[in-house]
Design an enzyme around this catalytic site. Structure first.
Site: not given
Length: 332
Positions: A154, A271
């Site tokens: 991320e 995710e």
């Protein structure tokens, strides 16, 4: 988000990506996985309530998963001055976890996770980031091909697309010196947002996999999340209406369309999950819909996560949370 605004988003997505499943052309050797979160990416393993036990890997394999993603906070275990040496004892712990997963026939993805300093001051930490990858790539160069390497979880904040596109190419080049054919996973900025795929620039490399994360609608998946400020209020349900489904389908189609325009690079939903403050029925509906929608499009997925706040396994009672497990892996 009010209903009118929500509807406008859906309509915009559908104008660009009309109804109909867009399937991936290239298949990965993995399909269904789970993240072993809140363990090795904590400052110290156990500090966030999770210590990875050897027996977890057999449980995961027997349940029907084929891979695990192991988030790792290498930055908490490497010197802050050149040559940024990673602690030997920490390498040994990661080795043990990786070996247990491989021993149970699972594919394994390890990444650099929670390198928060990198997000705030990317240019200051670039060299350390690259030197950490140099050590990791040398260390694992002789491991089986079932071990994959993910560059950075991320990318966000001050690590924007312009900088990230530079850094990822240098990191990939470093890894390729010792791991010429190993799968490397890389994702876009803005927390691996599907909307930032269009800004991702990759070198020509047949063994790259592109990841994105999916937590929409955020007000549902992160309701009551203590680390979010302001935290979405508890009580939001996901009923599986046509409107709710359309938004998810449209955003997944965006990812597949991007892949098709970029040499059909394989996609990995690294995710997705809904926090335990949401009601279980809604969590099951949402989780099942996202998982099946990804599968219809040929996108491999990895649920967040195994046994903490989003968990599908209760480490206290040592039992699966059956409704969530069945949402991910339906009974035949």
């Amino acid at each position: 988000m009010n209903r009118l605004f929500y509807l406008s988003i859906v309509l915009c997505v559908l104008l660009i990506f009309p109804l109909g499943v867009i399937a991936m052309d290239k298949k990965l050797p993995i399909s269904r996985g789970v993240n072993l979160g809140n363990a090795l990416e904590a400052p110290i393993e156990g500090q966030w309530g999770v210590i990875i036990k050897d027996e977890y890997f057999k449980l995961i394999k027997d349940a029907g998963f084929d891979h695990v993603r192991i988030p790792v906070r290498w930055s908490a275990h490497a010197d802050t001055k050149p040559p940024y040496t990673i602690e030997k004892s920490f390498f040994e712990r990661v080795d043990h976890v990786v070996n247990e997963a491989l021993k149970n026939g699972l594919y394994v993805i390890i990444n650099i996770h929670h390198y928060e300093e990198m997000m705030e001051k990317p240019e200051r930490h670039k060299d350390r980031f690259l030197k950490i990858w140099e050590q990791i790539s040398v260390h694992y160069k002789d491991y089986p091909e079932r071990l994959w390497l993910e560059l950075l979880n991320e990318p966000c904040h001050y690590l924007d697309s312009k900088l990230w596109n530079q850094y990822l190419k240098e990191a990939i080049a470093i890894i390729r010196k010792t791991n010429p054919a190993r799968k490397i996973v890389v994702g876009p900025t803005d927390w691996n947002s599907v909307y930032k795929l269009k800004e991702l620039e990759l070198p020509k490399d047949p063994n790259l996999v592109v990841t994105f994360h999916y937590y929409n609608p955020f007000r549902f998946t992160h309701q009551g999340a203590e680390w979010v400020s302001p935290s979405p209020p508890v009580g939001t349900k996901w009923l599986g209406t046509e409107l709710e489904k359309l938004l998810i389908s449209g955003e997944l189609d965006m990812a597949v369309e991007w892949s098709k325009k970029n040499n059909n690079i394989p996609l990995f939903l690294g995710e997705f999950g809904a926090y335990n403050k949401a009601d279980m029925d809604s969590r099951v509906r949402w989780t099942s819909y996202v998982a099946r929608s990804a599968e219809k499009r040929g996108i491999a997925w990895c649920y967040w996560e195994f046994c903490a706040g989003f968990g599908i396994y209760d480490p206290v009672s040592e039992e699966w949370r059956t409704p969530l497990l069945k949402a991910l892996i339906p009974e035949k």
